[in-house]
Design an enzyme around this catalytic site. Structure first.
Site, PDB file in Angstrom:
ATOM      1  N   CYS A  86       8.499   5.789  -4.707  1.00 18.78           N
ATOM      2  CA  CYS A  86       8.206   4.890  -5.828  1.00 18.78           C
ATOM      3  C   CYS A  86       8.931   5.343  -7.100  1.00 18.78           C
ATOM      4  O   CYS A  86      10.139   5.234  -7.179  1.00 18.78           O
ATOM      5  CB  CYS A  86       6.697   4.782  -6.021  1.00 18.78           C
ATOM      6  SG  CYS A  86       6.232   3.369  -7.035  1.00 18.78           S
ATOM      7  N   HIS A 203       4.236   3.827  -0.508  1.00 20.87           N
ATOM      8  CA  HIS A 203       3.613   5.145  -0.679  1.00 20.87           C
ATOM      9  C   HIS A 203       3.058   5.690   0.632  1.00 20.87           C
ATOM     10  O   HIS A 203       1.892   5.454   0.944  1.00 20.87           O
ATOM     11  CB  HIS A 203       2.456   5.035  -1.673  1.00 20.87           C
ATOM     12  CG  HIS A 203       2.878   4.896  -3.098  1.00 20.87           C
ATOM     13  ND1 HIS A 203       3.092   5.988  -3.919  1.00 20.87           N
ATOM     14  CD2 HIS A 203       3.126   3.809  -3.852  1.00 20.87           C
ATOM     15  CE1 HIS A 203       3.459   5.565  -5.123  1.00 20.87           C
ATOM     16  NE2 HIS A 203       3.488   4.241  -5.114  1.00 20.87           N
ATOM     17  N   GLU A 205       2.118   8.617   1.290  1.00 19.90           N
ATOM     18  CA  GLU A 205       1.048   9.600   1.056  1.00 19.90           C
ATOM     19  C   GLU A 205      -0.317   8.930   0.893  1.00 19.90           C
ATOM     20  O   GLU A 205      -1.337   9.586   0.909  1.00 19.90           O
ATOM     21  CB  GLU A 205       1.389  10.473  -0.161  1.00 19.90           C
ATOM     22  CG  GLU A 205       1.109   9.871  -1.535  1.00 19.90           C
ATOM     23  CD  GLU A 205       2.150   8.845  -1.989  1.00 19.90           C
ATOM     24  OE1 GLU A 205       3.007   8.447  -1.167  1.00 19.90           O
ATOM     25  OE2 GLU A 205       2.087   8.433  -3.170  1.00 19.90           O
TER      26      GLU A 205
END
Lengths: 237, 85
Positions: A86, A203, A205
């Site tokens: 990002c 994302h 994560e």
């Protein structure tokens, strides 16, 4: 493996990345403040998401001039794995480690939702645990993810299999509505020509363990570990 | 010297903000507004009396930071300013 996570003023996904690196994939995670000039002994570097410097001027524009970025560039030049997520992707673009630039999302909205991306190249240090064409569901959260580059650069990205992720629908078809931000050629993630630097808007994560009901993002981190282990074996030989 | 720097999107680059403003202007009663492009305007004061030296600095700062050459163009005007004594 030592995974360094660079922290800029305004980074806000740094702790999520560190949590996944340490608690989920069982590696050592270390924060590196942007004012540092050395990375230390790292096997991989993550530039996390967030709003470094409040997105002043352009997303990633101020962060790419942070003192630590010279060390990140040197690390990348030596073949070290660098993952930009990002805002981290935006910083990689501004620093020239990846080609192109980000424009405001086509619809002007900040898009915060789960999207589907298709793995276009499963032979990279970031996707080797995926199969080609696999559709991953990963959240996005950005206002500037509308990837743009000139036609010549786009052709070379395509020709060298540098487009790693493309936005698509659940069935893996890239259509207008499946592209959340208007990005060129539905690009959600690209790597550099050497293959060791990846930038992606989604994302991973945020979807890397069962408790979150989505483990698709785990594959990215697992791929990095697998790649580093293979590399270590080859070096030891 | 004072540099007035204009950073604008290159021709052909989509400007979603500009398009939204254009539509808004049409709604407001300006149907003749065909296109709007939004850019940035910066005023930079430089302690430098030589025109050429100031110009070299402005160009360099535009290329390194103020504009992104992938999507933006820049132009500038340099004016002499009398500093307060």
């Amino acid at each position: 493996m030592n995974i360094g996570i660079v922290v800029f003023p305004g980074s806000n996904c740094d702790r999520d990345c560190a949590y996944v690196a340490s608690d989920v994939i069982g590696q050592s995670a270390q924060f590196i403040w942007h004012q540092e000039t050395s990375l230390g002994e790292m096997d991989a570097i993550i530039l996390p998401g967030g709003f470094s410097y409040g997105d002043y001027l352009r997303t990633g524009a101020i962060a790419h001039l942070s003192p630590i970025m010279d060390a990140v560039k040197a690390f990348a030049k030596q073949g070290g794995l660098v993952l930009g997520i990002c805002n981290g992707f935006q910083i990689l673009l501004e620093s020239g480690l990846l080609p192109g630039a980000m424009l405001r999302n086509r619809g002007l909205s900040f898009r915060c939702e789960e999207v589907y991306v298709r793995v276009e190249n499963a032979e990279t240090p970031f996707t080797n645990q995926c199969h080609p064409g696999q559709v991953l569901k990963i959240p996005i959260a950005h206002a500037e993810g509308n990837y743009y580059t000139d036609p010549v650069t786009l052709s070379s990205l395509q020709a060298n299999a540098q487009v790693i992720f493309r936005y698509c629908d659940a069935d893996g078809q890239s259509t207008g509505p499946s592209n959340p931000n208007g990005s060129l050629d539905h690009i959600a993630g690209i790597r550099n020509a050497a293959g060791n630097v990846l930038g992606m808007m989604p994302h991973p994560e945020r979807c890397a363990e069962r408790a979150l009901n989505n483990t698709d993002g785990f594959l990215v981190f697992q791929s990095m570990v697998a790649s580093l282990k293979t590399q270590a074996r080859l070096t030891a030989r | 010297m004072k540099a007035k720097i204009y950073v604008t999107l290159k021709e052909g680059i989509l400007d979603p903000q500009g398009r939204a403003v254009q539509q808004s202007l049409q709604t407001l009663g300006f149907p003749a507004v065909e296109d709007v492009r939004i850019g940035k305007f910066l005023e930079v004061d430089i302690v430098e009396t030589e025109q050429a030296a100031a110009e070299a600095q402005v160009r360099s700062m535009c290329e390194k930071l103020l504009a992104n050459p992938v999507i933006e163009n820049y132009r500038y005007e340099l004016t002499e300013v009398s500093l307060p004594k």
